[in-house]
Design a protein around this motif. Structure first.
Motif, PDB file in Angstrom:
ATOM      1  N   UNK A 180      15.263  -1.017  -3.589  1.00 15.93           N
ATOM      2  CA  UNK A 180      15.107  -2.478  -3.580  1.00 15.93           C
ATOM      3  C   UNK A 180      15.560  -3.040  -4.917  1.00 15.93           C
ATOM      4  N   UNK A 181      16.587  -3.865  -4.889  1.00 13.20           N
ATOM      5  CA  UNK A 181      16.985  -4.553  -6.113  1.00 13.20           C
ATOM      6  C   UNK A 181      16.245  -5.890  -6.206  1.00 13.20           C
ATOM      7  N   UNK A 182      16.566  -6.681  -7.206  1.00 11.45           N
ATOM      8  CA  UNK A 182      15.846  -7.946  -7.412  1.00 11.45           C
ATOM      9  C   UNK A 182      15.962  -8.869  -6.212  1.00 11.45           C
ATOM     10  N   UNK A 183      17.152  -8.916  -5.612  1.00  9.51           N
ATOM     11  CA  UNK A 183      17.348  -9.786  -4.451  1.00  9.51           C
ATOM     12  C   UNK A 183      16.481  -9.342  -3.285  1.00  9.51           C
ATOM     13  N   UNK A 184      16.393  -8.023  -3.082  1.00  9.46           N
ATOM     14  CA  UNK A 184      15.563  -7.532  -1.993  1.00  9.46           C
ATOM     15  C   UNK A 184      14.093  -7.797  -2.256  1.00  9.46           C
ATOM     16  N   UNK A 185      13.643  -7.625  -3.488  1.00 10.51           N
ATOM     17  CA  UNK A 185      12.242  -7.924  -3.789  1.00 10.51           C
ATOM     18  C   UNK A 185      11.944  -9.409  -3.558  1.00 10.51           C
ATOM     19  N   UNK A 186      12.863 -10.272  -3.940  1.00  8.91           N
ATOM     20  CA  UNK A 186      12.651 -11.705  -3.717  1.00  8.91           C
ATOM     21  C   UNK A 186      12.549 -12.001  -2.222  1.00  8.91           C
ATOM     22  N   UNK A 187      13.397 -11.343  -1.439  1.00 11.06           N
ATOM     23  CA  UNK A 187      13.357 -11.543   0.012  1.00 11.06           C
ATOM     24  C   UNK A 187      12.060 -11.005   0.613  1.00 11.06           C
ATOM     25  N   UNK A 188      11.668  -9.804   0.213  1.00  7.33           N
ATOM     26  CA  UNK A 188      10.490  -9.163   0.812  1.00  7.33           C
ATOM     27  C   UNK A 188       9.178  -9.839   0.418  1.00  7.33           C
ATOM     28  N   UNK A 189       9.165 -10.513  -0.723  1.00  4.34           N
ATOM     29  CA  UNK A 189       7.929 -11.174  -1.154  1.00  4.34           C
ATOM     30  C   UNK A 189       7.935 -12.672  -0.871  1.00  4.34           C
ATOM     31  N   UNK A 190       9.007 -13.168  -0.261  1.00  7.35           N
ATOM     32  CA  UNK A 190       8.989 -14.579   0.142  1.00  7.35           C
ATOM     33  C   UNK A 190       7.949 -14.758   1.235  1.00  7.35           C
ATOM     34  N   UNK A 191       7.330 -15.906   1.271  1.00  8.96           N
ATOM     35  CA  UNK A 191       6.181 -16.072   2.174  1.00  8.96           C
ATOM     36  C   UNK A 191       6.121 -17.494   2.722  1.00  8.96           C
ATOM     37  N   UNK A 192       7.152 -17.921   3.462  1.00  8.71           N
ATOM     38  CA  UNK A 192       7.108 -19.280   4.016  1.00  8.71           C
ATOM     39  C   UNK A 192       6.000 -19.409   5.061  1.00  8.71           C
ATOM     40  N   UNK A 193       5.372 -20.550   5.080  1.00 10.02           N
ATOM     41  CA  UNK A 193       4.261 -20.769   6.005  1.00 10.02           C
ATOM     42  C   UNK A 193       4.702 -20.614   7.456  1.00 10.02           C
ATOM     43  N   UNK A 194       5.968 -20.892   7.741  1.00  8.45           N
ATOM     44  CA  UNK A 194       6.472 -20.810   9.109  1.00  8.45           C
ATOM     45  C   UNK A 194       6.448 -19.387   9.654  1.00  8.45           C
ATOM     46  N   UNK A 195       6.335 -18.378   8.765  1.00  8.32           N
ATOM     47  CA  UNK A 195       6.355 -16.985   9.217  1.00  8.32           C
ATOM     48  C   UNK A 195       4.976 -16.318   9.117  1.00  8.32           C
ATOM     49  N   UNK A 196       3.932 -17.064   8.874  1.00  7.21           N
ATOM     50  CA  UNK A 196       2.612 -16.446   8.679  1.00  7.21           C
ATOM     51  C   UNK A 196       1.902 -16.130   9.981  1.00  7.21           C
ATOM     52  N   UNK A 197       2.225 -16.793  11.047  1.00 10.13           N
ATOM     53  CA  UNK A 197       1.708 -16.466  12.375  1.00 10.13           C
ATOM     54  C   UNK A 197       0.185 -16.369  12.400  1.00 10.13           C
ATOM     55  N   UNK A 198      -0.475 -17.327  11.780  1.00  7.96           N
ATOM     56  CA  UNK A 198      -1.934 -17.371  11.818  1.00  7.96           C
ATOM     57  C   UNK A 198      -2.627 -16.577  10.737  1.00  7.96           C
ATOM     58  N   UNK A 199      -1.868 -15.903   9.889  1.00  6.67           N
ATOM     59  CA  UNK A 199      -2.449 -15.147   8.780  1.00  6.67           C
ATOM     60  C   UNK A 199      -2.482 -16.006   7.521  1.00  6.67           C
ATOM     61  N   UNK A 200      -3.254 -15.538   6.552  1.00  4.63           N
ATOM     62  CA  UNK A 200      -3.267 -16.188   5.246  1.00  4.63           C
ATOM     63  C   UNK A 200      -1.923 -15.992   4.551  1.00  4.63           C
ATOM     64  N   UNK A 201      -1.778 -16.640   3.408  1.00  5.52           N
ATOM     65  CA  UNK A 201      -0.628 -16.355   2.561  1.00  5.52           C
ATOM     66  C   UNK A 201      -0.663 -14.880   2.145  1.00  5.52           C
ATOM     67  N   UNK A 202       0.506 -14.337   1.822  1.00 12.97           N
ATOM     68  CA  UNK A 202       0.594 -12.932   1.412  1.00 12.97           C
ATOM     69  C   UNK A 202      -0.230 -12.703   0.146  1.00 12.97           C
ATOM     70  N   UNK A 203      -0.890 -11.553   0.108  1.00 12.27           N
ATOM     71  CA  UNK A 203      -1.724 -11.201  -1.033  1.00 12.27           C
ATOM     72  C   UNK A 203      -1.316  -9.818  -1.551  1.00 12.27           C
ATOM     73  N   UNK A 204      -1.680  -9.544  -2.784  1.00 11.15           N
ATOM     74  CA  UNK A 204      -1.463  -8.222  -3.368  1.00 11.15           C
ATOM     75  C   UNK A 204      -2.678  -7.844  -4.181  1.00 11.15           C
ATOM     76  N   UNK A 205      -2.902  -6.545  -4.295  1.00 11.67           N
ATOM     77  CA  UNK A 205      -3.907  -6.032  -5.207  1.00 11.67           C
ATOM     78  C   UNK A 205      -3.267  -4.884  -5.977  1.00 11.67           C
ATOM     79  N   UNK A 206      -3.429  -4.905  -7.297  1.00 13.24           N
ATOM     80  CA  UNK A 206      -2.854  -3.886  -8.168  1.00 13.24           C
ATOM     81  C   UNK A 206      -3.961  -2.961  -8.664  1.00 13.24           C
ATOM     82  N   UNK A 207      -3.676  -1.679  -8.721  1.00 13.06           N
ATOM     83  CA  UNK A 207      -4.609  -0.728  -9.322  1.00 13.06           C
ATOM     84  C   UNK A 207      -4.139  -0.411 -10.732  1.00 13.06           C
TER      85      UNK A 207
END
Length: 406
Positions: A180-207
């Motif tokens: 995954x290059x920078x462009x792919x990471x930007x694409x994979x972490x994009x989170x438009x409301x139109x694609x959430x399908x009833x879920x919350x916004x995307x979340x992450x947890x770091x260890x």
């Protein structure tokens, strides 16, 4: 067929071939002008078929690396394969796939198949399988002790540096994962409301380990659901990536403890997912098996000399390939002690094994055993012991999988 023109796509074709793809997969709505998929489409690597001035079929390839046994190799990531319903059964798919495979510079190509029967006709073999987990999180517990370290909540698009740092550490040891290059990471972490399908916004947890370094992360979202008895939220996990066993355990402990949730879903996990061996009741993980990556060997000697092997072997392979004649013939593969490759070259010798290029593709990542393929006749042994030795050499200590559909 003279009415059909096969050509390289241009940016002006995007909406047209997107419409063909959406229709083929029965996806409602029109192409979304804000969809970040546009940023990763490589138009010179996409083919379209035009009829009466309209695009009626497409296929594309993405330039990415793939983790293979012992390393990372450029692989054509094939995607966007579609033919309009009004133009099927005219040979358009075969024409596109042939043009694509004869033109890609990579030694291998991979794809996700809508139906496996389609791509086996073009020499693709089933190289990995995936398991969907639907976990009743109240019925499972981790068998490990509470971990040291800390967890930090984040928005995925705001911590790409940390996510990519962990991912790049893990990638070389996970056959089937894609770079995954920078462009792919930007694409994979994009989170438009139109694609959430009833879920919350995307979340992450770091260890974060006790020294403050990030050793793992999970990306997920939550669906708010209630019934007469109270909350029954669903935690939908996009991926869990961990560079250490401690991080892996800590992340799953967190996912199992999200308040008000009852179900945890992971769509793409490994058939040998470590979680199966980490919980007290693995059957409650609700695993369901499905196919993963299909792999096509494009340049046989280059592909076989690019990966590492689990054991020494000296074998003569008789390979058939109806689509790419340059792969067909008799090849001697010699692997020395320690799995170091010695040679792969054409020979004029009696074969030890006969198999199709699709069978080599299936075995390439180390997940599908040539020995199992021999049991159904797809691999034919001419020298006693050749199947066992070659199957062992092609195996790998980590089962391949893919955690991203492209």
């Amino acid at each position: 067929m003279s009415d059909y023109v096969l050509r390289t796509s241009t940016p002006e074709d995007f909406d047209a071939f997107s419409r063909v793809i959406l229709d083929a997969f029965a996806t409602p709505g029109a192409p979304d002008a804000t969809d970040t998929i546009r940023t990763v489409v490589e138009f010179p690597r996409y083919l379209v078929v035009e009829h009466d001035g309209r695009v009626v079929a497409s296929t594309g390839a993405l330039t990415r690396d793939l983790a293979i046994p012992g390393g990372v190799l450029p692989a054509a990531h094939v995607t966007a394969v579609s033919v309009a319903a009004t133009h099927t059964r005219k040979g358009l798919l075969r024409r596109m796939m042939t043009e694509q495979l004869t033109g890609v510079p990579e030694a291998i190509a991979v794809l996700w198949a809508s139906e496996g029967r389609i791509y086996q006709r073009f020499g693709y073999g089933l190289a990995s399988q995936n398991v969907t987990l639907r976990i009743d999180r109240r019925e499972v517990a981790l068998r490990t002790a509470q971990e040291d370290g800390t967890l930090r909540a984040a928005v995925p698009s705001e911590v790409v540096k940390e996510l990519s740092g962990v991912y790049d550490r893990v990638l070389p040891g996970r056959p089937g994962w894609s770079s995954r290059n920078e462009t792919w990471w930007a694409h994979l972490t994009s989170d438009p409301e139109s694609r959430r399908d009833g879920y919350t916004a995307a979340r992450a947890v770091l260890y974060q380990n006790p020294d403050g370094g990030v050793d793992g992360y999970a990306r997920f979202k939550v669906r708010n659901t209630w019934d007469d008895n109270g909350p029954k939220h669903e935690v939908n996990v996009t991926e869990v990536v961990a560079a250490t066993p401690v991080a892996y355990s800590a992340l799953w402990r967190f996912l199992f403890r999200i308040d008000l949730s009852r179900t945890v879903v992971l769509g793409l996990s490994n058939v040998d997912e470590p979680l199966f061996h980490l919980v007290d009741e693995p059957r409650r993980l609700g695993g369901k098996l499905g196919d993963g990556l299909w792999l096509r060997i494009v340049d046989l000697p280059r592909a076989l000399t690019s990966r590492k092997y689990a054991a020494p072997v000296d074998v003569v392979l008789e390979v058939t390939d109806a689509l790419l004649p340059s792969n067909a013939g008799t090849w001697r593969l010699r692997v020395g002690a320690g799995g170091a490759l010695v040679n792969c070259a054409r020979v004029d010798s009696a074969p030890d094994l006969t198999l199709d290029v699709a069978d080599l593709g299936a075995a390439y990542l180390g997940g599908t055993k040539l020995g199992m393929l021999a049991l159904n006749g797809r691999v034919v042994e001419h020298r006693p012991g050749a199947v066992a030795a070659t199957s062992t050499a092609f195996g790998w200590h980590v089962t391949p999988s893919s955690i991203e559909i492209f």
